[in-house]
Motif scaffolding. Structure first.
Motif, short mmCIF file in Angstrom:
data_model
loop_
_atom_site.label_atom_id
_atom_site.label_comp_id
_atom_site.label_asym_id
_atom_site.label_seq_id
_atom_site.Cartn_x
_atom_site.Cartn_y
_atom_site.Cartn_z
N ILE A 124 46.63 44.84 36.21
CA ILE A 124 46.28 46.50 36.12
C ILE A 124 47.59 47.07 35.90
N GLU A 137 35.86 42.30 37.12
CA GLU A 137 36.87 42.56 38.13
C GLU A 137 37.03 43.94 38.66
N ARG A 138 36.71 44.70 37.78
CA ARG A 138 36.81 46.38 38.14
C ARG A 138 35.83 46.45 39.24
N ASN A 144 36.20 47.71 43.20
CA ASN A 144 35.52 48.91 43.75
C ASN A 144 34.82 48.77 44.80
N VAL A 150 44.57 49.51 45.30
CA VAL A 150 44.05 49.81 44.00
C VAL A 150 44.79 51.10 43.44
#
Length: 59
Positions: free
Chosen positions: A17, A27-28, A32, A45
């Motif tokens: 990222i 992956e996101r 989360n 993050v």
């Protein structure tokens, strides 16, 4: 507690990222879910997304 394998996976995703490389939707979603559980991961993050993403969120 997060396993060392998951911790390594998170670091890999966050590094990608930060360097604007491809990160999959899966992956996101993982980031989360984990950031909702762990304030430490949430902070990582936010840091990886950078100032520009934070300014967009605040608008």
């Amino acid at each position: 507690m997060i396993s060392s394998e998951t911790r390594t996976r998170i670091k890999n995703i966050l590094n990608r990222i930060e360097s604007n490389q491809l990160v999959t939707l899966e992956e996101r979603i993982l980031l989360n879910k984990l950031s909702n559980i762990s304030p430490l991961i949430s902070g990582c993050v936010v840091s990886a997304l950078g100032a520009e993403a934070r300014s967009i969120d605040n608008e």
